[in-house]
Design a protein around this motif. Structure first.
Motif, PDB file in Angstrom:
ATOM      1  N   PHE A   1       3.438 -31.508  34.434  1.00  0.00           N
ATOM      2  CA  PHE A   1       3.684 -32.751  35.146  1.00  0.00           C
ATOM      3  C   PHE A   1       5.163 -33.079  35.300  1.00  0.00           C
ATOM      4  O   PHE A   1       6.001 -32.651  34.512  1.00  0.00           O
ATOM      5  CB  PHE A   1       2.995 -33.923  34.422  1.00  0.00           C
ATOM      6  N   THR A   2       5.456 -33.894  36.301  1.00  0.00           N
ATOM      7  CA  THR A   2       6.808 -34.380  36.518  1.00  0.00           C
ATOM      8  C   THR A   2       7.162 -35.428  35.462  1.00  0.00           C
ATOM      9  O   THR A   2       6.286 -35.952  34.755  1.00  0.00           O
ATOM     10  CB  THR A   2       6.933 -35.022  37.905  1.00  0.00           C
ATOM     11  N   VAL A   3       8.448 -35.758  35.379  1.00  0.00           N
ATOM     12  CA  VAL A   3       8.891 -36.789  34.448  1.00  0.00           C
ATOM     13  C   VAL A   3       8.229 -38.127  34.783  1.00  0.00           C
ATOM     14  O   VAL A   3       7.854 -38.886  33.889  1.00  0.00           O
ATOM     15  CB  VAL A   3      10.428 -36.930  34.478  1.00  0.00           C
ATOM     16  N   ARG A   4       8.063 -38.418  36.055  1.00  0.00           N
ATOM     17  CA  ARG A   4       7.426 -39.678  36.472  1.00  0.00           C
ATOM     18  C   ARG A   4       6.017 -39.781  35.894  1.00  0.00           C
ATOM     19  O   ARG A   4       5.634 -40.837  35.374  1.00  0.00           O
ATOM     20  CB  ARG A   4       7.382 -39.749  37.997  1.00  0.00           C
ATOM     21  N   VAL A   5       5.247 -38.708  35.970  1.00  0.00           N
ATOM     22  CA  VAL A   5       3.882 -38.716  35.433  1.00  0.00           C
ATOM     23  C   VAL A   5       3.917 -38.832  33.917  1.00  0.00           C
ATOM     24  O   VAL A   5       3.164 -39.625  33.322  1.00  0.00           O
ATOM     25  CB  VAL A   5       3.121 -37.453  35.875  1.00  0.00           C
ATOM     26  N   ARG A   6       4.773 -38.063  33.256  1.00  0.00           N
ATOM     27  CA  ARG A   6       4.848 -38.102  31.790  1.00  0.00           C
ATOM     28  C   ARG A   6       5.286 -39.478  31.298  1.00  0.00           C
ATOM     29  O   ARG A   6       4.750 -40.003  30.309  1.00  0.00           O
ATOM     30  CB  ARG A   6       5.815 -37.023  31.279  1.00  0.00           C
ATOM     31  N   LEU A   7       6.250 -40.072  31.980  1.00  0.00           N
ATOM     32  CA  LEU A   7       6.720 -41.394  31.576  1.00  0.00           C
ATOM     33  C   LEU A   7       5.635 -42.442  31.777  1.00  0.00           C
ATOM     34  O   LEU A   7       5.454 -43.332  30.928  1.00  0.00           O
ATOM     35  CB  LEU A   7       7.972 -41.767  32.371  1.00  0.00           C
TER      36      LEU A   7
ATOM     37  N   LEU B   1      12.964 -42.900  24.331  1.00  0.00           N
ATOM     38  CA  LEU B   1      11.892 -42.764  25.305  1.00  0.00           C
ATOM     39  C   LEU B   1      12.005 -41.416  26.024  1.00  0.00           C
ATOM     40  O   LEU B   1      10.999 -40.744  26.277  1.00  0.00           O
ATOM     41  CB  LEU B   1      11.952 -43.913  26.312  1.00  0.00           C
ATOM     42  N   ALA B   2      13.240 -41.021  26.324  1.00  0.00           N
ATOM     43  CA  ALA B   2      13.455 -39.719  26.964  1.00  0.00           C
ATOM     44  C   ALA B   2      13.002 -38.588  26.047  1.00  0.00           C
ATOM     45  O   ALA B   2      12.376 -37.613  26.489  1.00  0.00           O
ATOM     46  CB  ALA B   2      14.929 -39.550  27.328  1.00  0.00           C
ATOM     47  N   ALA B   3      13.300 -38.719  24.753  1.00  0.00           N
ATOM     48  CA  ALA B   3      12.877 -37.691  23.793  1.00  0.00           C
ATOM     49  C   ALA B   3      11.363 -37.630  23.704  1.00  0.00           C
ATOM     50  O   ALA B   3      10.779 -36.550  23.552  1.00  0.00           O
ATOM     51  CB  ALA B   3      13.476 -37.983  22.418  1.00  0.00           C
ATOM     52  N   LEU B   4      10.712 -38.774  23.815  1.00  0.00           N
ATOM     53  CA  LEU B   4       9.255 -38.829  23.701  1.00  0.00           C
ATOM     54  C   LEU B   4       8.575 -38.084  24.843  1.00  0.00           C
ATOM     55  O   LEU B   4       7.531 -37.452  24.650  1.00  0.00           O
ATOM     56  CB  LEU B   4       8.787 -40.288  23.672  1.00  0.00           C
ATOM     57  N   VAL B   5       9.171 -38.125  26.039  1.00  0.00           N
ATOM     58  CA  VAL B   5       8.553 -37.473  27.196  1.00  0.00           C
ATOM     59  C   VAL B   5       9.221 -36.146  27.533  1.00  0.00           C
ATOM     60  O   VAL B   5       8.877 -35.505  28.538  1.00  0.00           O
ATOM     61  CB  VAL B   5       8.569 -38.403  28.435  1.00  0.00           C
ATOM     62  N   GLY B   6      10.192 -35.718  26.713  1.00  0.00           N
ATOM     63  CA  GLY B   6      10.825 -34.421  26.918  1.00  0.00           C
ATOM     64  C   GLY B   6      11.644 -34.341  28.184  1.00  0.00           C
ATOM     65  O   GLY B   6      11.498 -33.403  28.974  1.00  0.00           O
ATOM     66  N   ALA B   7      12.511 -35.335  28.406  1.00  0.00           N
ATOM     67  CA  ALA B   7      13.300 -35.378  29.638  1.00  0.00           C
ATOM     68  C   ALA B   7      14.730 -35.823  29.331  1.00  0.00           C
ATOM     69  O   ALA B   7      15.018 -36.336  28.251  1.00  0.00           O
ATOM     70  CB  ALA B   7      12.667 -36.327  30.643  1.00  0.00           C
ATOM     71  N   GLN B   8      15.614 -35.626  30.296  1.00  0.00           N
ATOM     72  CA  GLN B   8      16.970 -36.114  30.171  1.00  0.00           C
ATOM     73  C   GLN B   8      16.996 -37.631  30.299  1.00  0.00           C
ATOM     74  O   GLN B   8      16.211 -38.220  31.060  1.00  0.00           O
ATOM     75  CB  GLN B   8      17.859 -35.489  31.255  1.00  0.00           C
ATOM     76  N   GLU B   9      17.905 -38.272  29.576  1.00  0.00           N
ATOM     77  CA  GLU B   9      17.966 -39.730  29.590  1.00  0.00           C
ATOM     78  C   GLU B   9      18.202 -40.271  30.999  1.00  0.00           C
ATOM     79  O   GLU B   9      17.587 -41.259  31.411  1.00  0.00           O
ATOM     80  CB  GLU B   9      19.056 -40.222  28.641  1.00  0.00           C
TER      81      GLU B   9
ATOM     82  N   VAL C   1      15.022 -40.308  33.020  1.00  0.00           N
ATOM     83  CA  VAL C   1      14.140 -41.394  32.600  1.00  0.00           C
ATOM     84  C   VAL C   1      14.650 -42.739  33.110  1.00  0.00           C
ATOM     85  O   VAL C   1      13.863 -43.591  33.533  1.00  0.00           O
ATOM     86  CB  VAL C   1      13.997 -41.402  31.062  1.00  0.00           C
ATOM     87  N   GLN C   2      15.961 -42.933  33.089  1.00  0.00           N
ATOM     88  CA  GLN C   2      16.528 -44.171  33.619  1.00  0.00           C
ATOM     89  C   GLN C   2      16.137 -44.365  35.082  1.00  0.00           C
ATOM     90  O   GLN C   2      15.769 -45.471  35.495  1.00  0.00           O
ATOM     91  CB  GLN C   2      18.048 -44.143  33.478  1.00  0.00           C
ATOM     92  N   LYS C   3      16.211 -43.298  35.866  1.00  0.00           N
ATOM     93  CA  LYS C   3      15.857 -43.388  37.278  1.00  0.00           C
ATOM     94  C   LYS C   3      14.371 -43.687  37.450  1.00  0.00           C
ATOM     95  O   LYS C   3      13.986 -44.519  38.288  1.00  0.00           O
ATOM     96  CB  LYS C   3      16.209 -42.094  38.006  1.00  0.00           C
ATOM     97  N   ALA C   4      13.533 -43.030  36.651  1.00  0.00           N
ATOM     98  CA  ALA C   4      12.093 -43.265  36.755  1.00  0.00           C
ATOM     99  C   ALA C   4      11.749 -44.706  36.363  1.00  0.00           C
ATOM    100  O   ALA C   4      10.903 -45.351  37.004  1.00  0.00           O
ATOM    101  CB  ALA C   4      11.335 -42.281  35.876  1.00  0.00           C
ATOM    102  N   LEU C   5      12.406 -45.235  35.326  1.00  0.00           N
ATOM    103  CA  LEU C   5      12.188 -46.625  34.926  1.00  0.00           C
ATOM    104  C   LEU C   5      12.615 -47.577  36.042  1.00  0.00           C
ATOM    105  O   LEU C   5      11.925 -48.567  36.320  1.00  0.00           O
ATOM    106  CB  LEU C   5      12.970 -46.940  33.652  1.00  0.00           C
ATOM    107  N   ALA C   6      13.742 -47.266  36.683  1.00  0.00           N
ATOM    108  CA  ALA C   6      14.212 -48.097  37.789  1.00  0.00           C
ATOM    109  C   ALA C   6      13.202 -48.088  38.932  1.00  0.00           C
ATOM    110  O   ALA C   6      12.939 -49.131  39.556  1.00  0.00           O
ATOM    111  CB  ALA C   6      15.572 -47.600  38.274  1.00  0.00           C
ATOM    112  N   ASP C   7      12.616 -46.929  39.203  1.00  0.00           N
ATOM    113  CA  ASP C   7      11.598 -46.844  40.256  1.00  0.00           C
ATOM    114  C   ASP C   7      10.382 -47.699  39.900  1.00  0.00           C
ATOM    115  O   ASP C   7       9.832 -48.404  40.760  1.00  0.00           O
ATOM    116  CB  ASP C   7      11.166 -45.392  40.454  1.00  0.00           C
TER     117      ASP C   7
END
Length: 247
Positions: free
Chosen positions: A158-164, A194-202, A205-211
């Motif tokens: 899955f993408t970071v968006r889905v994992r987050l 939160l980034a560590a929890l979903v295995g992504a760069q910070e 994750v910031q961009k996905a949260l903003a979305d």
């Protein structure tokens, strides 16, 4: 992309976001729970205090009665990864006690913790004479293993968006509090955690949260996050719709 990965979700990643999983203490009968607590020693921990430390001997476990803790592990690059969150009713440190091996992770208090500390020898003796508790320990380990396997699949599929979305749904459902029209996630998590929890760069994750904020799905501020549209979050995370209690 979300539709393209729907088949992968159906191949065994629904264990993420399981609503209100049963805690170990709550899974025991009243007499078994009271006996277990009676062989432990009451202990309190302050926010930020290390309850268990990775690599140290596993000669006791901790039964959490109240509060919240973070479970972290060291990466090869020296950084720490957030592995899990445990709350009142959970047990931590049981793997090292049962296997008699060093700790595999560090457990840190997020807020004031009331707990019971049970020595390894006493716990093993208790499990020998209480099949009910032994079975529940096995079930607990199985649930955690299934969840870990689900996340491994999610990382690869899955993408970071889905994992987050999955992570936020799990946090809201398991550690959230309903406040008016939204669910407040009652755990302080930095964006790095939160980034560590979903295995992504910070930054990702910031961009996905903003979305998610722009879409009106969540709000953020002061390390606290609130979920406005939990059903939409589960949809993005390719999780099954929440069951509605019609009783």
């Amino acid at each position: 992309m979300e539709r393209a990965t729907q088949g992968a979700a159906q191949r065994g990643t629904y264990d993420i976001g399981e609503r209100r999983p049963t805690r170990f203490l709550g899974s025991l009968s009243g007499p078994a729970r009271e006996e277990l607590l009676s062989i432990g020693s009451p202990q309190q921990y302050r926010p930020g205090e290390k309850i268990l430390v990775e690599g140290t001997p596993g000669d006791y476990l901790v039964l959490l009665k109240t509060g919240c803790v973070k479970v972290t592990g060291k990466l090869a690059n020296g950084h720490e990864a957030l592995i899990a969150i445990r709350v009142g009713g959970d047990v931590v440190g049981e793997m090292a006690v049962i296997d008699d091996v060093p700790r595999s992770a560090t457990v840190t208090a997020c807020d004031d913790i009331d707990a019971h500390v049970v020595q390894g020898r006493a716990m093993r003796s208790f499990l020998d004479k209480c099949p009910e508790a032994a079975i529940q320990i096995v079930r607990l380990s199985n649930r955690r293993l299934r969840t870990a396997n689900s996340w491994r699949i999610a990382f690869g599929e899955f993408t970071v968006r889905v994992r987050l979305a999955r992570a936020l749904a799990e946090l809201a459902e398991n550690y959230g509090r309903l406040v008016r029209s939204h669910t407040l996630i009652c755990i302080d998590l930095t964006q790095a955690e939160l980034a560590a929890l979903v295995g992504a760069q910070e930054g990702t994750v910031q961009k996905a949260l903003a979305d998610f904020r722009d879409e009106g799905i969540i709000t953020t501020g002061s390390r606290r996050k609130a979920v406005i549209k939990l059903d939409r979050l589960r949809e993005i995370g390719l999780l099954p719709p929440m069951r509605v209690d019609r009783t």
